[in-house]
Scaffold this motif. Sequence first.
Motif, PDB file in Angstrom:
ATOM      1  N   ALA C  76       1.392  -1.033   0.206  1.00 35.82           N
ATOM      2  CA  ALA C  76       0.040  -0.199   0.122  1.00 35.82           C
ATOM      3  C   ALA C  76       0.845   1.174   0.203  1.00 35.82           C
ATOM      4  N   PHE C  77       2.295   1.436   1.298  1.00 33.35           N
ATOM      5  CA  PHE C  77       2.467   2.021   0.590  1.00 33.35           C
ATOM      6  C   PHE C  77       3.579   2.443  -0.266  1.00 33.35           C
ATOM      7  N   THR C  79       2.728   1.641  -3.319  1.00 32.44           N
ATOM      8  CA  THR C  79       1.644   2.154  -4.559  1.00 32.44           C
ATOM      9  C   THR C  79       1.506   3.309  -4.667  1.00 32.44           C
ATOM     10  N   GLY C  80       2.118   4.293  -3.017  1.00 30.58           N
ATOM     11  CA  GLY C  80       1.675   5.723  -3.038  1.00 30.58           C
ATOM     12  C   GLY C  80       3.342   6.361  -3.363  1.00 30.58           C
ATOM     13  N   ILE C  81       3.920   5.943  -2.807  1.00 28.35           N
ATOM     14  CA  ILE C  81       5.312   5.896  -3.707  1.00 28.35           C
ATOM     15  C   ILE C  81       5.381   6.300  -5.063  1.00 28.35           C
ATOM     16  N   LEU C  83       2.795   5.962  -7.600  1.00 21.37           N
ATOM     17  CA  LEU C  83       2.367   6.707  -8.122  1.00 21.37           C
ATOM     18  C   LEU C  83       2.601   8.583  -7.924  1.00 21.37           C
ATOM     19  N   ALA C  84       2.853   8.246  -7.598  1.00 17.35           N
ATOM     20  CA  ALA C  84       3.055  10.137  -6.428  1.00 17.35           C
ATOM     21  C   ALA C  84       4.406  10.766  -6.915  1.00 17.35           C
ATOM     22  N   HIS C 106      -3.783  -6.077   0.042  1.00 16.08           N
ATOM     23  CA  HIS C 106      -3.269  -5.458  -1.038  1.00 16.08           C
ATOM     24  C   HIS C 106      -2.043  -6.251  -1.951  1.00 16.08           C
TER      25      HIS C 106
END
Lengths: 369, 179, 268
Positions: C76-77, C79-81, C83-84, C106
């Motif tokens: 999850a973390f 994915t954020g990294i 995508l950002a 996840h």
Amino acid sequence: MKERLMSGNEAVAIGAIKAGCRFFAGYPITPSTDLAERMSKLLPEVGGAFIQMEDELGSIGAIIGASLTGSKAMTATSGPGFSLMQEGIGFASFSEIPIVVVDVQRVGPSTGIPTYPSQGDIMQARWGTHGSHPIIALYPSSVKESYDLIFTAFNFSEKYRVPVIFISDEVIGHMREKITVDDSHVVFERKKPEVPKEDYLPFDSRYEVPPLANFGEGYRFHVTGLTHDETGFPTSDPVKAERLMERLQRKILNHLDEIFLYETFLVEDADILIVSYGVVARSAKEAILELREKGLKVGLFRPITIWPSSEKVLKDLASNRRVFVFEMNLGQYVHEVERIVKKKVEFYGKENGEIISPEEIESCILKSL
Amino acid sequence: MKTEIRLAGSGGQGIILASILLAEAASIYDQKNVLQSQVYGAAARGEISKADVIISDSEIYFPEVRSPDILLTLTQDSYDTFIKHIKLTTLIIVDDFYVKTIDKSLNNYVFSITDIALNTTQKRISSNIVALGIISGLTGVVSLDALTETIKNHFKEGVQKNIEALYMGYKIGIGGKNG
Amino acid sequence: MYTEISLDNLRVKKLPHIWCAGCGNGIVLSAILRAIERSKIDKDKIVFVSGIGCAGRSSGYVNFNTLHTLHGRPLAFATGIKLANPDLQVIVATGDGDLAAIGGNHFIHAAKRNIDLSVIVFNNFVYGMTGGQLSPTTPEDSFTTTTPYGHIEEPMNISYLAIAAGATYVARETIGNPLMLEKYILNGLLHKGFSLIEAVSSCVTEFGRRNNLGDPAEYVKFLKDKSIPFSKVNSVESHDGIVVGEFVNIEKPEFVTSYYELVKKVAK
């Protein structure tokens, strides 16, 4: 400058984009879903990222990850999802990663009444995680304030490296009012390190709020949810643990002058002080006007910053006044008021889906005379 | 001066849209304080559709309408449901196309809203716009100009037809006031 | 050709590591570090994300941008990294419990999105950090501290699940063949899309000594002997042993790329 009619949730979305939010991860949950829908429309337009995650555990994880790359990141949820997000909020609090979590409250506990409002998450916003850490929680009571306050939420989050809980409720989130969308708000940008890469300490205790580097810019630091020292690596040394815990408290509580926001309404000559917030504060104002017609001197204290509280402000306002707390739960913020004012506080609350009406407030006060 | 308005009908009659148009007209163009709210989400998927608009010269605090000053009902169901929450002075606007049985002791204003919509735009859905015209003509709580501007701003197509429907409503609304 | 681990990629000051003597995780981590060295990826752009458990501690020892997340949440973390900031190379080090039990949802969804993450799961059949409880991959009939009478469930096949969920690169190898493991990890790093490398590792202390595998070298030899090449059985699963090899290596639209293509279309 443009006047527009919009809902509270919409105002939060539009304000968030203007405050620099460029990442949103969320999971549908009534009554916050329309906020996520709005972000899914707005973020691609400004080059930002939107992702619907598989659950709220994933959503909070994704926004923490995004924030570590330097992106201002937000999620939105309601009670059941807010419960699931607590582990991530604890992580972000301890590793000092700025995020904004919007909680549009609905009736609880458990699945409750999804489409009806409550104020049942006040204590969860403060104590939902395990361990000791301060948190900032803000709560608007109008559409306009939803817009203004989301800037404050991002600014506090970035300035103090802390998760900010933006509490709202089903009524504030869905009712429509007129607001002016303009570019007049100050937007705070995260402090970046200026030291050579090899000297960088992501949890440097010489600062109250240490600068935070972005992943990918060469600083190569470590972030963990374990108790850590100034370098960011795990430690079980009580002295170092104590130093970190103390700084986490200090970085927020030393700045109440800036962080603690509140409104007073007709308190100057008041003998009776009503404490209420969010949508209930609106009922309180109407009740106060009615009661004053009847000759009773009643005023309102409305905390906008729900957490942390300012003991000084509330003590001063409560002194020599009878204090009533009205909230849409069976007693949460009232405990904070009692703790601070250290005298008898009258309480009226319910969590059945109805808003506490002006008539209920009036009759409650009239009966007590 | 504060006016509380409740719009009610069944899903698909454009009740929510009408409430937003009314709120937008009164707030943005008439520069009044306005608060709009509606039954939301799963609760809105039942038969009855309901939306409330409060229009006021002063600040609006309590966001709910308890007993409206104006009640619009486009169906029998909504009529029967919401006349239970009115006051003696509540002005009730009724569409005779769907509302056949009314309580004669109440302050009813009966119009052929759906018929006018069908005659003007050939579309039943325009009855919400006709109703807005009636509210304006009959009560003056919102100006015709404001509603016209809002419609121009809101619709991508069919602007002219909708304005026609609005004007027709306004005309019979004025007539209703005089009659 | 043998690749040396660059000391620059290790936080030497953080050693010794917490892993027990005889633990297989060091072999997996060294395979990862050699693969990174061979991949020539800019080290400043590497984000090394891990979860909770023995494997989760690996992020502390490697000299990149490192993130030691919550139990089950590294994907999850990550994915954020990713995508950002799509310029970052995101590597996830996780364990069988972290990935397939508490983080199972996840795992499925990251694979389904085919998001460009390189995931190395240290599969040692047991919860080592908490003292030897059963994990999703604990073999049937084996003994753990929460299956004192023997385990009654069939184990989960992590690679199989990854394939079913939509991962576009999936391979499995044991620590008995570290050079092949390194090769698969390298392939995963260079692969655009969700790659999962199942590194079958050992846990002498918590799993081995309860299941007649108490000797570290014997344990490695056991894993090697139990290995069955994928080419032989043409199946990800076999009751006779551990199927190893490259199971899936296909191209499919990658999530982050598709997202920013969409952004280009709608951006004002």
